[in-house]
Design a protein around this motif. Structure first.
Motif, PDB file in Angstrom:
ATOM      1  N   ALA A 235       1.380 -12.069  -0.968  1.00 38.08           N
ATOM      2  CA  ALA A 235       2.725 -12.794  -1.088  1.00 38.08           C
ATOM      3  C   ALA A 235       3.898 -11.881  -1.064  1.00 38.08           C
ATOM      4  N   GLY A 236       3.712 -10.607  -0.073  1.00 36.60           N
ATOM      5  CA  GLY A 236       4.940  -9.611  -0.068  1.00 36.60           C
ATOM      6  C   GLY A 236       4.761  -8.697  -1.003  1.00 36.60           C
ATOM      7  N   LYS A 237       4.031  -8.840  -2.208  1.00 42.44           N
ATOM      8  CA  LYS A 237       4.089  -7.878  -3.210  1.00 42.44           C
ATOM      9  C   LYS A 237       2.699  -7.001  -3.371  1.00 42.44           C
ATOM     10  N   GLN A 238       3.122  -5.803  -3.655  1.00 40.56           N
ATOM     11  CA  GLN A 238       1.827  -4.782  -3.557  1.00 40.56           C
ATOM     12  C   GLN A 238       1.410  -4.709  -4.920  1.00 40.56           C
ATOM     13  N   PHE A 239      -0.243  -4.551  -4.840  1.00 43.86           N
ATOM     14  CA  PHE A 239      -0.809  -4.624  -6.255  1.00 43.86           C
ATOM     15  C   PHE A 239      -2.105  -3.318  -5.979  1.00 43.86           C
ATOM     16  N   THR A 240      -2.300  -2.818  -6.815  1.00 45.33           N
ATOM     17  CA  THR A 240      -3.329  -1.828  -7.128  1.00 45.33           C
ATOM     18  C   THR A 240      -3.936  -1.461  -8.219  1.00 45.33           C
ATOM     19  N   THR A 241      -4.844  -1.198  -8.693  1.00 42.91           N
ATOM     20  CA  THR A 241      -5.685  -1.018  -9.744  1.00 42.91           C
ATOM     21  C   THR A 241      -5.711   0.326 -10.278  1.00 42.91           C
ATOM     22  N   LEU A 242      -6.035   0.561 -11.526  1.00 41.11           N
ATOM     23  CA  LEU A 242      -6.344   1.902 -12.429  1.00 41.11           C
ATOM     24  C   LEU A 242      -7.207   2.611 -11.598  1.00 41.11           C
ATOM     25  N   ASN A 243      -8.331   1.930 -10.976  1.00 44.15           N
ATOM     26  CA  ASN A 243      -9.438   2.691 -10.585  1.00 44.15           C
ATOM     27  C   ASN A 243      -8.973   3.380  -9.280  1.00 44.15           C
ATOM     28  N   HIS A 244      -8.352   2.527  -8.362  1.00 46.01           N
ATOM     29  CA  HIS A 244      -7.520   3.086  -7.111  1.00 46.01           C
ATOM     30  C   HIS A 244      -6.948   4.330  -7.326  1.00 46.01           C
ATOM     31  N   ILE A 245      -6.073   4.299  -8.503  1.00 51.18           N
ATOM     32  CA  ILE A 245      -5.087   5.282  -8.706  1.00 51.18           C
ATOM     33  C   ILE A 245      -6.113   6.513  -9.156  1.00 51.18           C
ATOM     34  N   LYS A 246      -7.043   6.345  -9.873  1.00 52.04           N
ATOM     35  CA  LYS A 246      -8.070   7.473 -10.321  1.00 52.04           C
ATOM     36  C   LYS A 246      -8.697   7.884  -8.985  1.00 52.04           C
ATOM     37  N   ALA A 247      -9.012   7.174  -8.189  1.00 53.67           N
ATOM     38  CA  ALA A 247      -9.596   7.637  -6.725  1.00 53.67           C
ATOM     39  C   ALA A 247      -8.566   8.647  -6.019  1.00 53.67           C
ATOM     40  N   MET A 248      -7.165   8.099  -6.034  1.00 53.24           N
ATOM     41  CA  MET A 248      -6.335   8.721  -5.376  1.00 53.24           C
ATOM     42  C   MET A 248      -5.899  10.084  -5.855  1.00 53.24           C
ATOM     43  N   ARG A 249      -5.964  10.122  -7.248  1.00 53.85           N
ATOM     44  CA  ARG A 249      -5.701  11.477  -7.928  1.00 53.85           C
ATOM     45  C   ARG A 249      -6.735  12.254  -7.601  1.00 53.85           C
ATOM     46  N   ALA A 250      -8.304  11.988  -7.444  1.00 53.96           N
ATOM     47  CA  ALA A 250      -9.347  12.674  -7.121  1.00 53.96           C
ATOM     48  C   ALA A 250      -9.272  13.303  -5.756  1.00 53.96           C
ATOM     49  N   LYS A 251      -8.840  12.158  -4.890  1.00 55.36           N
ATOM     50  CA  LYS A 251      -8.374  12.802  -3.440  1.00 55.36           C
ATOM     51  C   LYS A 251      -7.287  13.753  -3.482  1.00 55.36           C
ATOM     52  N   CYS A 252      -6.128  13.694  -4.170  1.00 58.54           N
ATOM     53  CA  CYS A 252      -5.223  14.674  -4.156  1.00 58.54           C
ATOM     54  C   CYS A 252      -5.915  15.891  -4.450  1.00 58.54           C
ATOM     55  N   ARG A 253      -6.370  16.024  -5.864  1.00 57.04           N
ATOM     56  CA  ARG A 253      -7.110  17.371  -6.102  1.00 57.04           C
ATOM     57  C   ARG A 253      -7.940  17.891  -5.088  1.00 57.04           C
ATOM     58  N   ALA A 254      -8.789  17.126  -4.327  1.00 56.32           N
ATOM     59  CA  ALA A 254      -9.749  17.679  -3.453  1.00 56.32           C
ATOM     60  C   ALA A 254      -8.946  18.340  -2.258  1.00 56.32           C
TER      61      ALA A 254
END
Length: 131
Positions: free
Chosen positions: A49-68
């Protein structure tokens, strides 16, 4: 609306602002920064409905990707260099692309063919005014 952090699960869809408050409680990241990571493909998100959602697991995966991504050096590791065939590099591809671009631009710079008729005189036309 205040969310009780004890009730939030790692897979619960959260609006970006709420996910940000929970994942980065001391600041340092903004909603705009999360949207940038979504565009860059580092953070998974859903748009409902035009609003963005994410999860804490997705943020954890993003952080791991950025560290790599930070661990690799700009010139590449020895193992990355060993995987490339001898003599090939991104510099060679860039040089080849630049050579192709230069060839095309030189062809365009060359004199174009004359498209005017041979008998085009520059005589002025006399305008007659009615009194």
């Amino acid at each position: 609306m205040k969310i009780d952090p004890n009730l939030v699960t790692d897979d619960m869809p959260l609006r970006l602002k709420k996910a940000l408050e929970l994942a980065f409680p001391h600041g340092g990241m903004t909603v705009s920064g999360l949207r940038t990571e979504i565009r860059n493909g580092n953070l998974a998100a859903e748009t409902i409905a035009g609003k963005q959602f994410t999860t804490l697991n997705h943020i954890k995966a993003m952080r791991a990707k950025c560290r790599a991504n930070q661990k690799g050096s700009a010139s590449g590791s020895a193992s990355e260099r060993d995987e490339q065939p001898s003599g090939s590099s991104s510099t060679d591809r860039l040089k080849s692309a630049q050579d192709a671009l230069q060839t095309m631009s030189l062809a365009l710079i060359g004199r174009s063919k004359n498209t005017s008729l041979k008998d085009t005189s520059r005589t002025s036309t006399r305008v007659i005014r009615k009194a």
